[in-house]
Motif scaffolding. Structure first.
Motif, PDB file in Angstrom:
ATOM      1  N   LEU A   1       8.329   3.647   5.350  1.00 15.14           N
ATOM      2  CA  LEU A   1       9.156   4.642   4.674  1.00 15.14           C
ATOM      3  C   LEU A   1       8.487   5.085   3.373  1.00 15.14           C
ATOM      4  O   LEU A   1       7.347   4.727   3.092  1.00 15.14           O
ATOM      5  CB  LEU A   1      10.548   4.056   4.392  1.00 15.14           C
ATOM      6  CG  LEU A   1      11.370   3.631   5.613  1.00 15.14           C
ATOM      7  CD1 LEU A   1      12.697   3.037   5.168  1.00 15.14           C
ATOM      8  CD2 LEU A   1      11.600   4.799   6.566  1.00 15.14           C
ATOM      9  N   SER A   2       9.215   5.827   2.580  1.00 13.67           N
ATOM     10  CA  SER A   2       8.718   6.401   1.333  1.00 13.67           C
ATOM     11  C   SER A   2       8.011   5.380   0.444  1.00 13.67           C
ATOM     12  O   SER A   2       8.441   4.229   0.331  1.00 13.67           O
ATOM     13  CB  SER A   2       9.899   7.011   0.564  1.00 13.67           C
ATOM     14  OG  SER A   2       9.508   7.490  -0.702  1.00 13.67           O
ATOM     15  N   GLY A   3       6.920   5.804  -0.175  1.00 11.85           N
ATOM     16  CA  GLY A   3       6.210   4.931  -1.107  1.00 11.85           C
ATOM     17  C   GLY A   3       4.855   5.517  -1.476  1.00 11.85           C
ATOM     18  O   GLY A   3       4.324   6.377  -0.773  1.00 11.85           O
ATOM     19  N   THR A   4       4.315   5.050  -2.587  1.00 15.48           N
ATOM     20  CA  THR A   4       2.975   5.464  -2.999  1.00 15.48           C
ATOM     21  C   THR A   4       1.955   4.450  -2.515  1.00 15.48           C
ATOM     22  O   THR A   4       2.291   3.321  -2.178  1.00 15.48           O
ATOM     23  CB  THR A   4       2.887   5.590  -4.526  1.00 15.48           C
ATOM     24  OG1 THR A   4       3.201   4.311  -5.112  1.00 15.48           O
ATOM     25  CG2 THR A   4       3.866   6.621  -5.052  1.00 15.48           C
ATOM     26  N   GLY A   5       0.688   4.848  -2.476  1.00 15.51           N
ATOM     27  CA  GLY A   5      -0.364   3.942  -2.046  1.00 15.51           C
ATOM     28  C   GLY A   5      -0.499   3.892  -0.534  1.00 15.51           C
ATOM     29  O   GLY A   5      -0.057   4.795   0.185  1.00 15.51           O
ATOM     30  N   SER A   6      -1.103   2.814  -0.043  1.00 15.67           N
ATOM     31  CA  SER A   6      -1.399   2.713   1.389  1.00 15.67           C
ATOM     32  C   SER A   6      -0.926   1.405   2.010  1.00 15.67           C
ATOM     33  O   SER A   6      -1.299   1.086   3.131  1.00 15.67           O
ATOM     34  CB  SER A   6      -2.908   2.849   1.618  1.00 15.67           C
ATOM     35  OG  SER A   6      -3.615   1.802   0.970  1.00 15.67           O
ATOM     36  N   ASP A   7      -0.114   0.633   1.303  1.00 13.88           N
ATOM     37  CA  ASP A   7       0.358  -0.632   1.850  1.00 13.88           C
ATOM     38  C   ASP A   7       1.096  -0.395   3.165  1.00 13.88           C
ATOM     39  O   ASP A   7       1.895   0.533   3.291  1.00 13.88           O
ATOM     40  CB  ASP A   7       1.283  -1.316   0.842  1.00 13.88           C
ATOM     41  CG  ASP A   7       1.558  -2.776   1.187  1.00 13.88           C
ATOM     42  OD1 ASP A   7       0.873  -3.316   2.076  1.00 13.88           O
ATOM     43  OD2 ASP A   7       2.449  -3.371   0.544  1.00 13.88           O
ATOM     44  N   GLY A   8       0.820  -1.220   4.161  1.00 19.23           N
ATOM     45  CA  GLY A   8       1.423  -1.096   5.481  1.00 19.23           C
ATOM     46  C   GLY A   8       0.524  -0.441   6.495  1.00 19.23           C
ATOM     47  O   GLY A   8       0.668  -0.664   7.702  1.00 19.23           O
ATOM     48  N   SER A   9      -0.446   0.351   6.026  1.00 19.87           N
ATOM     49  CA  SER A   9      -1.304   1.091   6.956  1.00 19.87           C
ATOM     50  C   SER A   9      -2.247   0.164   7.723  1.00 19.87           C
ATOM     51  O   SER A   9      -2.682   0.500   8.824  1.00 19.87           O
ATOM     52  CB  SER A   9      -2.098   2.165   6.211  1.00 19.87           C
ATOM     53  OG  SER A   9      -2.942   1.593   5.236  1.00 19.87           O
ATOM     54  N   ARG A  10      -2.569  -0.974   7.163  1.00 23.51           N
ATOM     55  CA  ARG A  10      -3.427  -1.933   7.870  1.00 23.51           C
ATOM     56  C   ARG A  10      -2.592  -2.772   8.827  1.00 23.51           C
ATOM     57  O   ARG A  10      -2.992  -3.044   9.950  1.00 23.51           O
ATOM     58  CB  ARG A  10      -4.158  -2.821   6.860  1.00 23.51           C
ATOM     59  CG  ARG A  10      -5.021  -2.031   5.879  1.00 23.51           C
ATOM     60  CD  ARG A  10      -5.254  -2.817   4.582  1.00 23.51           C
ATOM     61  NE  ARG A  10      -5.847  -1.987   3.550  1.00 23.51           N
ATOM     62  CZ  ARG A  10      -5.172  -1.161   2.749  1.00 23.51           C
ATOM     63  NH1 ARG A  10      -3.846  -1.039   2.890  1.00 23.51           N
ATOM     64  NH2 ARG A  10      -5.779  -0.444   1.830  1.00 23.51           N
ATOM     65  N   GLY A  11      -1.428  -3.169   8.356  1.00 24.48           N
ATOM     66  CA  GLY A  11      -0.578  -4.024   9.174  1.00 24.48           C
ATOM     67  C   GLY A  11      -0.056  -3.356  10.423  1.00 24.48           C
ATOM     68  O   GLY A  11       0.109  -4.010  11.461  1.00 24.48           O
ATOM     69  N   ILE A  12       0.212  -2.054  10.349  1.00 20.67           N
ATOM     70  CA  ILE A  12       0.744  -1.395  11.552  1.00 20.67           C
ATOM     71  C   ILE A  12      -0.278  -1.362  12.675  1.00 20.67           C
ATOM     72  O   ILE A  12       0.091  -1.291  13.843  1.00 20.67           O
ATOM     73  CB  ILE A  12       1.262   0.025  11.266  1.00 20.67           C
ATOM     74  CG1 ILE A  12       0.140   0.951  10.818  1.00 20.67           C
ATOM     75  CG2 ILE A  12       2.414   0.031  10.305  1.00 20.67           C
ATOM     76  CD1 ILE A  12       0.518   2.424  10.907  1.00 20.67           C
TER      77      ILE A  12
ATOM     78  N   MET B   1       2.546   6.388   1.326  1.00 19.64           N
ATOM     79  CA  MET B   1       2.547   5.366   2.376  1.00 19.64           C
ATOM     80  C   MET B   1       2.715   5.957   3.770  1.00 19.64           C
ATOM     81  O   MET B   1       1.984   5.572   4.695  1.00 19.64           O
ATOM     82  CB  MET B   1       3.603   4.293   2.082  1.00 19.64           C
ATOM     83  CG  MET B   1       3.139   3.307   1.021  1.00 19.64           C
ATOM     84  SD  MET B   1       4.360   2.073   0.482  1.00 19.64           S
ATOM     85  CE  MET B   1       5.357   1.777   1.911  1.00 19.64           C
ATOM     86  N   PRO B   2       3.661   6.885   3.984  1.00 20.13           N
ATOM     87  CA  PRO B   2       3.743   7.497   5.319  1.00 20.13           C
ATOM     88  C   PRO B   2       2.449   8.188   5.737  1.00 20.13           C
ATOM     89  O   PRO B   2       1.993   8.035   6.877  1.00 20.13           O
ATOM     90  CB  PRO B   2       4.900   8.491   5.182  1.00 20.13           C
ATOM     91  CG  PRO B   2       5.757   7.926   4.105  1.00 20.13           C
ATOM     92  CD  PRO B   2       4.797   7.310   3.129  1.00 20.13           C
ATOM     93  N   ASN B   3       1.829   8.933   4.825  1.00 16.39           N
ATOM     94  CA  ASN B   3       0.583   9.624   5.170  1.00 16.39           C
ATOM     95  C   ASN B   3      -0.547   8.645   5.466  1.00 16.39           C
ATOM     96  O   ASN B   3      -1.355   8.874   6.381  1.00 16.39           O
ATOM     97  CB  ASN B   3       0.174  10.579   4.043  1.00 16.39           C
ATOM     98  CG  ASN B   3       0.870  11.928   4.136  1.00 16.39           C
ATOM     99  OD1 ASN B   3       1.148  12.413   5.230  1.00 16.39           O
ATOM    100  ND2 ASN B   3       1.167  12.528   3.003  1.00 16.39           N
ATOM    101  N   ALA B   4      -0.634   7.562   4.688  1.00 21.99           N
ATOM    102  CA  ALA B   4      -1.670   6.560   4.940  1.00 21.99           C
ATOM    103  C   ALA B   4      -1.497   5.944   6.322  1.00 21.99           C
ATOM    104  O   ALA B   4      -2.475   5.705   7.043  1.00 21.99           O
ATOM    105  CB  ALA B   4      -1.635   5.478   3.861  1.00 21.99           C
ATOM    106  N   ALA B   5      -0.261   5.687   6.706  1.00 23.51           N
ATOM    107  CA  ALA B   5       0.008   5.134   8.039  1.00 23.51           C
ATOM    108  C   ALA B   5      -0.367   6.141   9.122  1.00 23.51           C
ATOM    109  O   ALA B   5      -1.028   5.796  10.113  1.00 23.51           O
ATOM    110  CB  ALA B   5       1.484   4.751   8.155  1.00 23.51           C
ATOM    111  N   ILE B   6       0.031   7.380   8.935  1.00 28.47           N
ATOM    112  CA  ILE B   6      -0.256   8.427   9.918  1.00 28.47           C
ATOM    113  C   ILE B   6      -1.756   8.616  10.093  1.00 28.47           C
ATOM    114  O   ILE B   6      -2.249   8.818  11.214  1.00 28.47           O
ATOM    115  CB  ILE B   6       0.415   9.749   9.492  1.00 28.47           C
ATOM    116  CG1 ILE B   6       1.934   9.617   9.566  1.00 28.47           C
ATOM    117  CG2 ILE B   6      -0.059  10.913  10.355  1.00 28.47           C
ATOM    118  CD1 ILE B   6       2.694  10.718   8.859  1.00 28.47           C
ATOM    119  N   ASN B   7      -2.501   8.507   9.010  1.00 27.15           N
ATOM    120  CA  ASN B   7      -3.951   8.721   9.062  1.00 27.15           C
ATOM    121  C   ASN B   7      -4.696   7.629   9.833  1.00 27.15           C
ATOM    122  O   ASN B   7      -5.876   7.800  10.152  1.00 27.15           O
ATOM    123  CB  ASN B   7      -4.515   8.820   7.641  1.00 27.15           C
ATOM    124  CG  ASN B   7      -4.132  10.124   6.962  1.00 27.15           C
ATOM    125  OD1 ASN B   7      -3.799  11.106   7.618  1.00 27.15           O
ATOM    126  ND2 ASN B   7      -4.155  10.141   5.634  1.00 27.15           N
TER     127      ASN B   7
END
Length: 270
Positions: free
Chosen positions: A129-140, A163-169
């Motif tokens: 969900l909403s957030g700054t940075g990229s935390d979660g993008s590695r774990g997913i 965070m959403p964009n980092a995950a999507i990328n």
């Protein structure tokens, strides 16, 4: 892992700046009896007490726990991370880890998602969900690799889209949706399709359709998925059927034939 754990999904949710509003909007539309367990990991200041239990309880009747070491994970419950501990899963329980030195980069969502995927595999669901940075993008990516479902909040809706964009990328996200749409996905009968499990019984009609899809993809891209492990292909195919709101293999076969000229093979199954 205990076989009982495979009877329900564990939904991991990562949130940071702007996450409170997103979480409230999400749980506003999630019933209290989904049979799932929800574990929320937020970026919390170690110097301030979180009011999340009180604020979230206005939008759900599920029991809300602040995570404790070795706390069992149960369906229809919500678990929140502590402000001064990292959280991970081992077996059927939540474990707490000491954070590193204050000046060190800490990625609590990544830490949690890695263990969520490892322990619950195809029963794991990771949401950013909403957030700054990229935390979660590695774990997913771990959740994705283990056969789980990955979801990112639509960046256009998120108060902070980092965070959403980092995950999507990462290209490892199955769904990009608003919080209300995410709730709909979680309560959909297509979240985990079982129609293809009958293939294990070698039902002739389903087997023919299944092989026909693989042949169609081979003709299109030259990759022969018939040589891959059957159960792996079934799980990937089920997920793509769910994403495209298709609930039977015949319809999916027709869908593949129509889209082979427009999509890469990886988009159709994986």
């Amino acid at each position: 892992m205990n076989s009982k754990l495979k009877e329900f999904n564990v939904v991991g949710i990562g949130a940071s700046a702007g996450g409170l509003k997103a979480l409230q909007n999400l749980f506003r539309y999630i019933p209290d009896d989904t049979g799932m367990s929800f574990i929320i990991v937020q970026h919390l200041s170690p110097d301030f007490k979180s009011l999340m239990p009180e604020l979230l309880s206005k939008f759900t009747n599920m029991t809300i726990h602040t995570a404790k070491d070795k706390l069992p994970i149960k369906p229809n419950c919500i678990y929140l991370n502590q402000r001064n501990k990292n959280l991970h899963i081992k077996g059927s329980k939540i474990y707490l880890l000491e954070k590193g030195p204050k000046n060190n980069l800490n990625l609590p969502i990544d830490i949690f998602f890695h263990t969520l995927g490892e322990e619950f595999k195809e029963k794991s669901i990771a949401i950013i969900l909403s957030g700054t940075g990229s935390d979660g993008s590695r774990g997913i990516t771990t959740v994705k690799e283990k056969g789980g479902i990955t979801i990112a909040q639509n960046p256009e809706e998120a108060e902070f889209d980092g965070m959403p964009n980092a995950a999507i990328n990462t290209n490892a996200v199955d769904y990009i949706k608003s919080t209300q749409q995410i709730a709909k996905i979680l309560t959909s009968k297509n979240i985990e399709l079982k129609i293809l499990n009958a293939l294990d019984l070698n039902t002739q009609k389903l087997e023919t359709e299944f092989k026909g899809i693989l042949v169609e993809i081979y003709k299109h891209c030259g990759v022969d998925f018939r040589e891959y492990k059957k159960n792996t292909i079934i799980r990937r195919m089920e997920k793509r059927m769910g994403i495209n709101n298709i609930n039977n293999i015949k319809s999916y076969s027709e869908f593949v034939k129509k889209t082979t000229k427009k999509k890469k093979h990886s988009e159709m199954i994986f």
